[in-house]
Design an enzyme around this catalytic site. Sequence first.
Site, mmCIF file in Angstrom:
data_model
loop_
_atom_site.group_PDB
_atom_site.id
_atom_site.type_symbol
_atom_site.label_atom_id
_atom_site.label_comp_id
_atom_site.label_asym_id
_atom_site.label_seq_id
_atom_site.Cartn_x
_atom_site.Cartn_y
_atom_site.Cartn_z
ATOM 1 N N CYS A 1 -2.359 -5.723 0.414
ATOM 2 C CA CYS A 1 -0.930 -5.786 0.159
ATOM 3 C C CYS A 1 -0.693 -5.924 -1.347
ATOM 4 O O CYS A 1 -1.329 -6.730 -2.015
ATOM 5 C CB CYS A 1 -0.218 -6.935 0.853
ATOM 6 S SG CYS A 1 -0.327 -6.873 2.640
ATOM 7 N N TRP B 1 -1.067 -3.740 3.857
ATOM 8 C CA TRP B 1 -2.263 -3.492 4.650
ATOM 9 C C TRP B 1 -2.105 -4.402 5.856
ATOM 10 O O TRP B 1 -2.123 -5.631 5.734
ATOM 11 C CB TRP B 1 -3.512 -3.845 3.844
ATOM 12 C CG TRP B 1 -4.785 -3.446 4.509
ATOM 13 C CD1 TRP B 1 -5.396 -2.230 4.439
ATOM 14 C CD2 TRP B 1 -5.615 -4.257 5.351
ATOM 15 N NE1 TRP B 1 -6.553 -2.241 5.181
ATOM 16 C CE2 TRP B 1 -6.715 -3.466 5.747
ATOM 17 C CE3 TRP B 1 -5.538 -5.583 5.809
ATOM 18 C CZ2 TRP B 1 -7.722 -3.943 6.583
ATOM 19 C CZ3 TRP B 1 -6.542 -6.050 6.638
ATOM 20 C CH2 TRP B 1 -7.619 -5.236 7.009
ATOM 21 N N LYS C 1 -20.607 5.233 0.653
ATOM 22 C CA LYS C 1 -19.593 6.147 0.118
ATOM 23 C C LYS C 1 -19.259 7.223 1.149
ATOM 24 O O LYS C 1 -18.106 7.610 1.308
ATOM 25 C CB LYS C 1 -20.073 6.817 -1.187
ATOM 26 C CG LYS C 1 -20.033 5.931 -2.400
ATOM 27 C CD LYS C 1 -18.647 5.662 -2.918
ATOM 28 C CE LYS C 1 -18.156 4.271 -2.780
ATOM 29 N NZ LYS C 1 -18.822 3.097 -3.110
#
Length: 617
Positions: A2, A76, A490
């Site tokens: 957030c 979020w 990744k």
Amino acid sequence: MCGIVGYVGDNKSIEVLLGGLRRLEYRGYDSAGVAVIDSEGHIGTRKRAGKLQVLVDDLEDRPLANGATGIGHTRWATHGGPTDRNAHPHLSADGKLALIHNGIIENFAELKQELVESGATFTSETDTEVAALLVGREYESTQDLTEALRRVVARLHGAFTLLVMHEDQPGVVVGARRNSPLVIGLGDGENFLGSDVAAFVEFTRRAVAIGQDQIVTIRPDSVEVIDFGGAPVETEEFDVAWDASASEKGGWSSFMAKEISEEPEAVGNTILGRVHDGLVKLAELDPIGDAALADLDRIVIIACGTAAYAGMLGKYAIEAWARVPVDVELSHEFRYRDPILTERTLVISISQSGETMDTLVAVQHATAAGARVLSVCNTQGATIPRESQAVVYTHAGPEVAVASTKAFVAQVTALYLIGLHLAGVRGTLTDDQIRENVVELQAIPDKIAEVLSVSQAEIGQLAHWMTDTQSVLFLGRNVGYPVALEGALKLKELAYIHAEGFAAGELKHGPIALIEPGQAVIVVVPSPRDPNSLHPKVISNIQEIRARGARVIAIAEKGDAAVLPFADEVIPIPLAGSLFEPLLAVVPLHIFGMELASAKGLDVDQPRNLAKSVTVE
Ligand code: G6P
């Protein structure tokens, strides 16, 4: 998690808030919202599920009256799904107060029960709305926004940054923080609040970090900070070391592409100013002191995600150079395991953001247990460095893409510098040996630049061919092992492909069962030049998987002829000392993850379900 921005000043709140949210969107992108007090003194709010652009488009279609006071939020989701209703800001019962929140209010259920029993109704499933209703009630009785917030935070458990504003108090935004970040931006006739300095760096580079359990009240011409007990707090101003353009995409297709291209500078800038007469001198370690560093009997590195893989590389280098045992632990596992810590233990935390909650609570635990705590961090004014005894900042510049790339190489560099500093203090390397390693480290930026210029197109092509791949395995030994883990992470994060990193020696103890014809395996091959090199063993591992039909992509030193007959593709990296190879070998893997995700049409900067700064446990 957030992003939060607050503004008081001119009649341009919406522009300031949307600009700030754009730069904070890496913190969460499930929904976005703003609230503004217009010139008539009314609060207008607009909030939309989805990325910030959905809100921006909505505001273009249905403009909100602008104003001089506003708050904005990018979410979020934790409590309640990513819907319009759960998006922040949330309002008090009378609709006159707007509130935004970053964190988790752990006792929200009992507070909600209390509110429901006293007649309150809820419009969302969030924990945040509890705070909005409570502050609204306290304001009714106190008519003082700062005091109302102060009374409410005393009742909240968990982690939170809260910002509030009230229709009856135009020109005022009040913020409070516990375990979540909040920074003040000092302007001229205007002031700002943000989750980090990126929120306001476009307007001012003068900033003040707010400490734990403090409340700040901003007005256009004043800033006041008190603690949760109501006592005034002295604050310290700092200059933001980078300007707004550093957090812009420039001409790049993505922040990630830009940030990978900045890996040479991330390493170079982290070394800058820390080498004197060819030796490493980290003045930042003075608060711990050479005597204590010489007397250490153990180091524990704590971190999460990519930073933990950087930590694993730090272990190899620090043990080799400073001859002190190093353990690497995930912060969340460390914290709740009652670890053995003494004053001869140095805990090194690594965090790009300096806000990862798992790492923060681990730092607090280590400090309380009497260990010495040193943090490696990329973000000025963040919470973890503030709570550590000493800090070595990485100078990677702002990292915006959610998955970490340039911060990783900067973290490894910082750990290597710490290792060489410790070797000097502890007398485990001679000055000449330290100088040789420093020369190797200083050569890394140019070598990364070479990897970028030579391999980018080739890796792009490879990634393009592999868009339908369902699974990729990564193998490495010794310092190649953390590189394999980072390559696999990744690919998971960016391309949503099942990927696992293994220590190549472990292959025959299980993972080899996964090999079937066509299985893609990326192997990090060590240099053949080092007499102690594990090169022959890795070549044997490659033969074992080739014999079972694997498709092998090798990251190998250029000119390594032994690998050619056994690999389907070879991505060459320049020559470097074995401890330094990871700083080169990881670069093609960063490019590979990004290119494969791009080839699949995915958003490499904002992968699904993730947030850059994980400020909840
Ligand atoms: C999140 C990010 C990762 C990052 C990790 C640790 O999980 O998605 O890219 O490595 O947090 O972040 P930190 O800020 O503590 O380095």
